[in-house]
Write a protein that holds these residues in place. Structure first.
Motif, PDB file in Angstrom:
ATOM      1  N   ILE A   1       5.442  -2.802   5.402  1.00 49.42           N
ATOM      2  CA  ILE A   1       5.007  -1.569   4.746  1.00 49.42           C
ATOM      3  C   ILE A   1       3.490  -1.451   4.917  1.00 49.42           C
ATOM      4  N   VAL A   2       3.063  -0.388   5.570  1.00 48.05           N
ATOM      5  CA  VAL A   2       1.655  -0.184   5.917  1.00 48.05           C
ATOM      6  C   VAL A   2       1.213   1.182   5.409  1.00 48.05           C
ATOM      7  N   PRO A   3      -0.093   1.413   5.271  1.00 51.95           N
ATOM      8  CA  PRO A   3      -0.573   2.752   4.914  1.00 51.95           C
ATOM      9  C   PRO A   3      -0.204   3.768   5.998  1.00 51.95           C
ATOM     10  N   LEU A   4      -0.091   5.010   5.603  1.00 49.95           N
ATOM     11  CA  LEU A   4       0.295   6.051   6.568  1.00 49.95           C
ATOM     12  C   LEU A   4      -0.738   6.190   7.678  1.00 49.95           C
ATOM     13  N   SER A   5      -1.997   6.026   7.353  1.00 50.97           N
ATOM     14  CA  SER A   5      -3.036   6.139   8.385  1.00 50.97           C
ATOM     15  C   SER A   5      -2.847   5.084   9.467  1.00 50.97           C
ATOM     16  N   TYR A   6      -2.443   3.886   9.075  1.00 53.60           N
ATOM     17  CA  TYR A   6      -2.204   2.836  10.068  1.00 53.60           C
ATOM     18  C   TYR A   6      -1.014   3.173  10.937  1.00 53.60           C
ATOM     19  N   LEU A   7       0.044   3.713  10.338  1.00 51.46           N
ATOM     20  CA  LEU A   7       1.230   4.054  11.119  1.00 51.46           C
ATOM     21  C   LEU A   7       0.939   5.182  12.101  1.00 51.46           C
TER      22      LEU A   7
ATOM     23  N   GLY B   1      -9.530   2.765  -3.639  1.00 55.40           N
ATOM     24  CA  GLY B   1      -9.098   2.182  -2.373  1.00 55.40           C
ATOM     25  C   GLY B   1      -7.809   2.747  -1.837  1.00 55.40           C
ATOM     26  N   LEU B   2      -7.268   3.811  -2.444  1.00 63.00           N
ATOM     27  CA  LEU B   2      -6.027   4.426  -1.991  1.00 63.00           C
ATOM     28  C   LEU B   2      -6.338   5.638  -1.112  1.00 63.00           C
TER      29      LEU B   2
ATOM     30  N   PRO C   1       0.834  -1.218   0.000  1.00 64.59           N
ATOM     31  CA  PRO C   1       0.000   0.000   0.000  1.00 64.59           C
ATOM     32  C   PRO C   1       0.861   1.258   0.000  1.00 64.59           C
ATOM     33  N   VAL C   2       0.390   2.262  -0.729  1.00 65.21           N
ATOM     34  CA  VAL C   2       1.073   3.540  -0.858  1.00 65.21           C
ATOM     35  C   VAL C   2       0.050   4.656  -0.645  1.00 65.21           C
ATOM     36  N   THR C   3       0.477   5.732   0.036  1.00 71.24           N
ATOM     37  CA  THR C   3      -0.370   6.902   0.240  1.00 71.24           C
ATOM     38  C   THR C   3       0.027   7.983  -0.766  1.00 71.24           C
ATOM     39  N   PHE C   4      -0.953   8.599  -1.392  1.00 67.17           N
ATOM     40  CA  PHE C   4      -0.697   9.646  -2.389  1.00 67.17           C
ATOM     41  C   PHE C   4      -1.006  11.010  -1.783  1.00 67.17           C
ATOM     42  N   ALA C   5      -0.234  12.002  -2.215  1.00 66.34           N
ATOM     43  CA  ALA C   5      -0.425  13.381  -1.757  1.00 66.34           C
ATOM     44  C   ALA C   5      -0.769  14.264  -2.949  1.00 66.34           C
ATOM     45  N   VAL C   6      -1.781  15.104  -2.790  1.00 71.75           N
ATOM     46  CA  VAL C   6      -2.266  15.996  -3.841  1.00 71.75           C
ATOM     47  C   VAL C   6      -2.132  17.428  -3.343  1.00 71.75           C
ATOM     48  N   ASP C   7      -1.569  18.295  -4.205  1.00 70.92           N
ATOM     49  CA  ASP C   7      -1.465  19.711  -3.853  1.00 70.92           C
ATOM     50  C   ASP C   7      -2.868  20.298  -3.722  1.00 70.92           C
TER      51      ASP C   7
END
Length: 392
Positions: free
Chosen positions: A383-389, A236-237, A213-219
């Motif tokens: 490797i986990v999603p940022l929300s989980y961390l 689902g991202l 899983p990967v977390t994406f960032a949008v301006d």
């Protein structure tokens, strides 16, 4: 007198036949006028005495004997009537159990008998207080008058056995818009955030081939940022809103800027700072950033700067926040260089236990991540999603 056959009839029979009266049909109950009836007519009227059956008759010394005929039968039954007289002294039911219950002498209560005390309390009229009993309050009542307006939890299942649905509006954004993760980390946790730089779109097939899983960032101020974020979320991202605070911003400016970013990217799980670390320009700004993020239910991700005031303020407020350990492709690194940075981050994760890496959504970076996931270093971390961390 001669019979038709020619025989003579005895004289006694003729006398009896002559003296027999005419027989008429009775219209009511008739009694033969014998000596007993004549004697009863002359004597004063004595009403009959009702005697119970021999098996049910009480003993002579029993104190509770049945009432006598004079007490129970006020008058005699008229002749020719089939209706039984009204006997108020006797019970209505003539069953054996009723007679035995009425004739059985009462047993005096035994002092201190718990069964007797419980029976007396149950038979006591509602609303009456016995002598020596303490009067309770309205909240101590244990009867049917207790209020039933309070809500209760029913153990009965729903008709369709459906699990209650929790709406996203009832949860913080960090939880409501997080990616589904059902795994259990077996080692140090590491999260990877990729900034959308418009080289790859949310619908690009290469994104679906990522092995983790990967977390994406949008301006947040980019054109159609909300639409791109929603497209990522529909797949689902999870998405973060990247925000840059203006130079010399006041706490009020911070509050307004983060509120607008949450409105522009409503499906974001948190706010991402720019590499210059505008969230930590001062301790006052850091405290306001933490407070605004908590109000919107989102997490924080910033870059190291100075004493890391934002990290300290987040720990004090128990807010979800983290620091970026390394930007692994910010200078155009190739695939080999990116893989070396990932190995170093995995090694550091065994010390810090939580590592966050930042990259960009471009083909070289995604290929480097895919190749690195097959190595030994990748197997040493989870490797986990940022929300989980941020929430564990």
């Amino acid at each position: 007198m001669r019979t038709p056959e020619g025989q003579e009839t005895p004289p006694e029979a003729e006398t009896a036949a002559a003296a027999a009266p005419d027989i008429t049909a009775p219209t009511g109950p008739q009694f033969a006028p014998d000596d007993t009836m004549e004697t009863a007519a002359k004597a004063p009227a004595i009403e009959p005495v009702l005697t119970p059956p021999l098996g049910l008759a009480p003993e002579a010394e029993a104190p509770d004997a049945l009432p006598t005929a004079e007490e129970s039968v006020p008058g005699s039954t008229p002749e020719g009537s089939d209706v039984a007289p009204n006997m108020p002294g006797l019970p209505e039911s003539s069953s054996v159990d009723t007679v035995l219950m009425d004739t059985t002498p009462e047993t005096p209560p035994v002092p201190g008998d718990p069964v007797q005390e419980q029976t007396d309390s149950l038979l006591a009229p509602q609303g009456e207080t016995q002598l020596g009993e303490k009067v309770g309050s309205f909240t101590d009542r244990d009867d049917a008058r207790k209020s039933s307006r309070l809500p209760s939890i029913s153990a009965q299942p729903t008709p369709d056995d459906a699990v209650p649905m929790v709406l996203a509006d009832d949860l913080p954004a960090l939880v409501a818009f997080s990616a589904d993760y059902a795994g259990t980390p077996t080692g140090p946790m590491m999260s990877i955030v990729l900034v959308d730089i418009a080289e790859l779109g949310p619908n690009d097939p290469i994104l679906s081939k990522l092995p983790f899983p990967v977390t994406f960032a949008v301006d947040a101020v980019a054109a159609r940022a909300g639409d791109r974020a929603k497209t990522y979320r529909d797949k689902g991202l999870e998405v973060m809103a990247m925000v840059s605070l203006p130079e010399g911003a006041t706490p009020q400016d911070v509050s307004v800027t983060l509120q607008q970013a949450a409105e522009l990217v409503p499906v974001s799980i948190g706010f991402l700072d720019v590499p210059s670390g505008t969230f930590q320009s001062s301790r006052t700004i850091a405290a306001q950033v933490v407070a605004s993020a908590q109000d919107s239910g989102r997490g924080l991700l910033t870059f190291p700067r100075g004493l890391n005031a934002l990290e300290q303020e987040a720990q004090r407020a128990d807010a979800p926040a983290a620091l970026v350990f390394r930007d692994f492709d910010g200078r155009g690194q190739d695939i080999a260089a990116i893989k070396r940075f990932l190995d170093q981050a995995a090694f550091r994760a065994n010390i810090d236990e939580k590592i966050v890496l930042l990259g960009r959504s471009r083909p070289e970076t995604l290929q480097a991540l895919a190749e690195w996931s097959l190595g030994n270093r990748a197997a040493a971390v989870s490797i986990v999603p940022l929300s989980y961390l941020l929430t564990h």
